[in-house]
Design a protein around this motif. Structure first.
Motif, PDB file in Angstrom:
ATOM      1  N   ILE A 105       4.651   3.896   8.004  1.00 30.24           N
ATOM      2  CA  ILE A 105       5.445   4.628   7.012  1.00 30.24           C
ATOM      3  C   ILE A 105       6.035   3.615   6.039  1.00 30.24           C
ATOM      4  O   ILE A 105       6.807   2.742   6.432  1.00 30.24           O
ATOM      5  CB  ILE A 105       6.569   5.445   7.680  1.00 30.24           C
ATOM      6  CG1 ILE A 105       5.989   6.446   8.683  1.00 30.24           C
ATOM      7  CG2 ILE A 105       7.405   6.160   6.628  1.00 30.24           C
ATOM      8  CD1 ILE A 105       5.118   7.517   8.069  1.00 30.24           C
ATOM      9  N   LEU A 106       5.680   3.731   4.768  1.00 28.45           N
ATOM     10  CA  LEU A 106       6.053   2.745   3.763  1.00 28.45           C
ATOM     11  C   LEU A 106       7.044   3.329   2.758  1.00 28.45           C
ATOM     12  O   LEU A 106       6.842   4.442   2.267  1.00 28.45           O
ATOM     13  CB  LEU A 106       4.814   2.247   3.016  1.00 28.45           C
ATOM     14  CG  LEU A 106       3.663   1.708   3.883  1.00 28.45           C
ATOM     15  CD1 LEU A 106       2.447   1.403   3.012  1.00 28.45           C
ATOM     16  CD2 LEU A 106       4.104   0.471   4.642  1.00 28.45           C
ATOM     17  N   PRO A 107       8.104   2.595   2.419  1.00 24.04           N
ATOM     18  CA  PRO A 107       9.087   3.111   1.459  1.00 24.04           C
ATOM     19  C   PRO A 107       8.492   3.520   0.124  1.00 24.04           C
ATOM     20  O   PRO A 107       8.893   4.525  -0.466  1.00 24.04           O
ATOM     21  CB  PRO A 107      10.057   1.937   1.295  1.00 24.04           C
ATOM     22  CG  PRO A 107       9.976   1.208   2.584  1.00 24.04           C
ATOM     23  CD  PRO A 107       8.537   1.313   3.008  1.00 24.04           C
ATOM     24  N   TYR A 108       7.531   2.744  -0.369  1.00 23.40           N
ATOM     25  CA  TYR A 108       6.969   3.024  -1.688  1.00 23.40           C
ATOM     26  C   TYR A 108       5.488   3.404  -1.634  1.00 23.40           C
ATOM     27  O   TYR A 108       4.849   3.536  -2.675  1.00 23.40           O
ATOM     28  CB  TYR A 108       7.181   1.813  -2.611  1.00 23.40           C
ATOM     29  CG  TYR A 108       8.637   1.485  -2.797  1.00 23.40           C
ATOM     30  CD1 TYR A 108       9.501   2.365  -3.450  1.00 23.40           C
ATOM     31  CD2 TYR A 108       9.177   0.302  -2.284  1.00 23.40           C
ATOM     32  CE1 TYR A 108      10.844   2.077  -3.594  1.00 23.40           C
ATOM     33  CE2 TYR A 108      10.530   0.015  -2.435  1.00 23.40           C
ATOM     34  CZ  TYR A 108      11.345   0.908  -3.088  1.00 23.40           C
ATOM     35  OH  TYR A 108      12.686   0.624  -3.229  1.00 23.40           O
ATOM     36  N   GLY A 109       4.952   3.543  -0.431  1.00 22.49           N
ATOM     37  CA  GLY A 109       3.569   3.991  -0.276  1.00 22.49           C
ATOM     38  C   GLY A 109       2.523   3.041  -0.819  1.00 22.49           C
ATOM     39  O   GLY A 109       1.373   3.434  -1.025  1.00 22.49           O
ATOM     40  N   ASP A 110       2.888   1.793  -1.052  1.00 28.92           N
ATOM     41  CA  ASP A 110       1.967   0.811  -1.625  1.00 28.92           C
ATOM     42  C   ASP A 110       1.243   0.080  -0.496  1.00 28.92           C
ATOM     43  O   ASP A 110       1.813  -0.801   0.161  1.00 28.92           O
ATOM     44  CB  ASP A 110       2.750  -0.187  -2.489  1.00 28.92           C
ATOM     45  CG  ASP A 110       1.848  -1.178  -3.205  1.00 28.92           C
ATOM     46  OD1 ASP A 110       0.625  -1.182  -2.930  1.00 28.92           O
ATOM     47  OD2 ASP A 110       2.353  -1.944  -4.036  1.00 28.92           O
ATOM     48  N   LYS A 111      -0.005   0.444  -0.267  1.00 31.65           N
ATOM     49  CA  LYS A 111      -0.763  -0.139   0.842  1.00 31.65           C
ATOM     50  C   LYS A 111      -1.173  -1.586   0.580  1.00 31.65           C
ATOM     51  O   LYS A 111      -1.708  -2.250   1.480  1.00 31.65           O
ATOM     52  CB  LYS A 111      -1.984   0.721   1.138  1.00 31.65           C
ATOM     53  CG  LYS A 111      -1.618   2.113   1.644  1.00 31.65           C
ATOM     54  CD  LYS A 111      -2.838   2.939   1.994  1.00 31.65           C
ATOM     55  CE  LYS A 111      -2.418   4.306   2.520  1.00 31.65           C
ATOM     56  NZ  LYS A 111      -3.591   5.147   2.868  1.00 31.65           N
ATOM     57  N   ASN A 112      -0.931  -2.072  -0.614  1.00 29.10           N
ATOM     58  CA  ASN A 112      -1.238  -3.467  -0.926  1.00 29.10           C
ATOM     59  C   ASN A 112      -0.074  -4.404  -0.615  1.00 29.10           C
ATOM     60  O   ASN A 112      -0.208  -5.622  -0.763  1.00 29.10           O
ATOM     61  CB  ASN A 112      -1.621  -3.607  -2.408  1.00 29.10           C
ATOM     62  CG  ASN A 112      -2.909  -2.882  -2.728  1.00 29.10           C
ATOM     63  OD1 ASN A 112      -3.875  -2.955  -1.979  1.00 29.10           O
ATOM     64  ND2 ASN A 112      -2.926  -2.157  -3.850  1.00 29.10           N
ATOM     65  N   ARG A 113       1.056  -3.827  -0.219  1.00 28.78           N
ATOM     66  CA  ARG A 113       2.226  -4.619   0.151  1.00 28.78           C
ATOM     67  C   ARG A 113       2.625  -4.293   1.579  1.00 28.78           C
ATOM     68  O   ARG A 113       2.510  -3.155   2.019  1.00 28.78           O
ATOM     69  CB  ARG A 113       3.411  -4.330  -0.779  1.00 28.78           C
ATOM     70  CG  ARG A 113       3.189  -4.694  -2.232  1.00 28.78           C
ATOM     71  CD  ARG A 113       4.314  -4.135  -3.101  1.00 28.78           C
ATOM     72  NE  ARG A 113       5.621  -4.666  -2.704  1.00 28.78           N
ATOM     73  CZ  ARG A 113       6.772  -4.083  -3.018  1.00 28.78           C
ATOM     74  NH1 ARG A 113       6.783  -2.947  -3.706  1.00 28.78           N
ATOM     75  NH2 ARG A 113       7.912  -4.627  -2.658  1.00 28.78           N
TER      76      ARG A 113
END
Length: 252
Positions: free
Chosen positions: A10-18
């Motif tokens: 689960i990512l705060p900004y949904g950026d799978k590159n970070r």
């Protein structure tokens, strides 16, 4: 033991590159200036009671040296010093913005000689084995990028007989209350978060990460698999929040 859990992704900004770690640090740096206010406002001040209850789990242990992981603005560190008066508390966090505010609060309380805040990662705790009598973490384990690794590190730095206390959000089980809670977490908290901190994503992430977190007995099982003994939990406020505890075995 699995190395990956649903909440890890689960990512705060949904950026799978970070990495999640990088996004969490960025998120807290952005909302740090309103973090304490929003905690009090969104919880109606009950978060103070939750922290007191968590700290009270260490009262009989009377720890002399405490590590506060994901210390944020040092609320738990300051409260632990007030109620348990250990000799030293070290707080670590990956957010420099949160640490800056925490240091100001510590200085105001004239506790610079007793509480020290350091930039640090829960998954690579920069202290030797068997350093601390107790480890606390409040509303932080959901943000670990690799939960098992973070818990293993906290176990490692505990002395034999030392105790871990985790305070974390959970999902209420009562059907009537569950519906209200869902509306609040899905709509109200993100909306207020956007209005006050200009960052809706942070409070949407709060809800998403709570929903995905392995709570209750599932979390106790993870503690046990990692090596903690005498594990138990206590639910607070109709299940909105849960205290989890575990001990590092004194056996060599």
């Amino acid at each position: 033991m699995s190395n990956s859990l649903p909440h890890d992704t689960i990512l705060p900004y949904g950026d799978k590159n970070r990495s999640k770690k990088d996004q969490v640090a960025d998120m807290f740096n952005q909302i740090a200036f309103r973090y304490d206010f929003l905690n009090r406002f969104l919880s109606g001040g009950i978060d103070i009671y939750w922290r007191k209850r968590a700290i009270s789990e260490l009262r009989t242990l009377k720890p002399k040296k405490v590590l506060d992981v994901a210390t944020g603005t040092a609320d738990v560190a300051l409260m632990t010093m007030k109620y348990l008066t250990p000799e030293k508390i070290i707080g670590i966090d990956i957010s420099t913005g949160m640490l800056e505010l925490g240091r100001k609060k510590i200085a105001k309380a004239m506790l610079n000689d007793r509480i020290e805040l350091l930039e640090g990662d829960s998954e690579t705790i920069n202290f030797p084995d068997n350093t601390f009598d107790a480890v606390t973490v409040a509303f932080g384990v959901r943000n670990f990028e690799h939960l098992h690794k973070g818990i293993s590190e906290m176990l490692r730095v505990l002395k034999p007989g030392g105790k871990l206390v985790v305070l974390e959000f959970s999902r209420p089980k009562s059907k009537g209350f569950k519906g209200l809670y869902k509306i609040y977490m899905n709509l109200v908290a993100p909306g207020i978060g956007k209005m006050v901190s200009k960052n809706r994503a942070a409070y949407q992430y709060l809800n998403d990460s709570v929903q995905a977190f392995p709570e209750g007995n599932d979390f106790l099982k993870i503690l046990q698999e990692t090596g903690f003994t005498n594990t138990y939990l206590k639910t607070l406020s109709l299940g909105i929040c849960t205290i989890y505890c575990g001990t590092r075995s004194s056996e060599k």
